[in-house]
Design a protein around this motif. Structure first.
Motif, PDB file in Angstrom:
ATOM      1  N   UNK A   1      35.143  37.860  -0.594  1.00  0.00           N
ATOM      2  CA  UNK A   1      36.237  39.302  -0.040  1.00  0.00           C
ATOM      3  C   UNK A   1      37.309  38.810  -0.644  1.00  0.00           C
ATOM      4  N   UNK A   2      37.771  39.754  -0.529  1.00  0.00           N
ATOM      5  CA  UNK A   2      39.690  39.416  -0.952  1.00  0.00           C
ATOM      6  C   UNK A   2      39.678  39.106  -0.546  1.00  0.00           C
ATOM      7  N   UNK A   3      40.905  38.343  -1.084  1.00  0.00           N
ATOM      8  CA  UNK A   3      41.929  36.995  -1.149  1.00  0.00           C
ATOM      9  C   UNK A   3      42.875  37.778  -0.250  1.00  0.00           C
ATOM     10  N   UNK A   4      43.402  36.842   0.761  1.00  0.00           N
ATOM     11  CA  UNK A   4      44.854  37.378   1.601  1.00  0.00           C
ATOM     12  C   UNK A   4      45.801  35.941   1.907  1.00  0.00           C
ATOM     13  N   UNK A   5      45.646  34.904   0.609  1.00  0.00           N
ATOM     14  CA  UNK A   5      45.874  33.447   0.773  1.00  0.00           C
ATOM     15  C   UNK A   5      46.778  33.495   0.145  1.00  0.00           C
TER      16      UNK A   5
END
Length: 321
Positions: free
Chosen positions: A245-249
């Motif tokens: 998934x796309x990294x949101x961190x």
């Protein structure tokens, strides 16, 4: 966690209290990694009320509980007990981590060992430096099939390649085409299935006696690349266990240039950003304007006031100087 990160634990606890639904959580374990666990515990205890409605689910755990409990070690020769379990007794060899071991290496063993005390199949591993920036649904961390949703990418750095190679070799896994293989991230927050970690620990015990013996050896795997290596060896690859998934961190690291730090801090304005990783030695590298952005965003998001954030980060900078 170790003593230099204690101030950051308060920020994390406040962010958990603000954004985590207690109904989502089976347990939260704060695992100590310090040669002086009793002293560290006295610093952690005053922070625990900051977890708010989650307080009853929080357990402070010593290294012995996850590394030396029943069935946690397959074999314990005398030399092993002396060099690892009793390193704190050896003159000039004592370090600051669990029982006098290297804190960085032991931290990786403790992360894997945390599966032994977890109370749910779905786990998310946090370092003390990780604080949440918004509410979330568990579907952001785990799919309906149970796969952990995580950032995955090809190998681009020498340290990533070396961690994976060392981890493959530790488990006697044939090397794949390193230019084609994709692995999970090696940063926290790190969602993972408890059963996967426990299966890996069983294999490590069979080979090395214990996970701490592996990380106390001359080998240099990493905890997260060991999970990748184990999947590549025995579990049908990564697909049954992880979903990209796309990294949101966001992560602020002491090795980052001023430009990289500015780029990462700018991401805090993005409402999709889920967490912020404040490495203790990166905090002192932040220029005044970037620190001010951090103060402002944590206040706007309701984690804590600007004054509390400043006091916590100043204390962290002093400890890591």
């Amino acid at each position: 966690m170790y003593s230099k990160d204690v101030p950051l634990l308060e920020l994390q606890a406040r962010s958990f209290a603000r954004f985590v639904d207690p109904e989502m959580v089976a347990s939260i374990h704060v695992i100590m990694n310090d040669v002086d666990e009793a002293g560290l515990r006295t610093k952690i205890d005053p922070i625990l009320p900051s977890y708010g409605p989650l307080r009853s689910k929080v357990h402070v755990v010593g290294g012995d509980e996850v590394l030396l409990g029943p069935k946690h070690c397959a074999k314990r020769p005398t030399l092993y007990r002396a060099l690892i379990e009793n390193r704190y007794r050896i003159p000039f060899a004592r370090n600051g981590g669990w029982r006098g071991n290297n804190g960085y290496r032991t931290q990786q063993a403790l992360k894997l060992g945390s599966a032994r005390v977890a109370k749910s199949e779905n786990m998310v591993l946090f370092d003390a430096k990780n604080l949440l920036l918004r509410r979330f649904d568990m579907s952001e961390f785990f799919s309906d099939s149970g796969a952990a949703r995580i950032n995955m990418f090809k190998i681009e750095s020498d340290f990533h390649r070396n961690w994976l190679l060392q981890s493959l070799d530790a488990l006697d896994v044939p090397h794949p085409d390193m230019d084609q293989v994709r692995t999970t991230t090696f940063a926290t927050p790190y969602p993972v299935r408890r059963s996967l970690i426990l299966a890996l620990l069983d294999e490590i015990n069979e080979r090395y006696g214990s996970v701490q013996a592996l990380f106390g050896s001359r080998r240099r795997p990493s905890e997260f690349m060991l999970l990748n290596a184990y999947c590549l060896k025995t579990q049908g690859g990564l697909d049954p266990w992880y979903e990209a998934v796309t990294d949101h961190n966001i992560g602020l690291w002491p090795t980052y240039s001023p430009q990289q730090l500015a780029h990462q801090v700018a991401r805090i304005d993005d409402q999709a950003s889920l967490s912020l990783g404040l490495h203790n030695r990166a905090i002192s590298n932040l220029p005044a304007d970037l620190r001010d952005t951090v103060f402002q965003q944590l206040e706007v998001r309701g984690v804590c006031s600007r004054g509390i954030t400043k006091a916590i980060l100043d204390k962290t900078s002093a400890l890591s100087a």
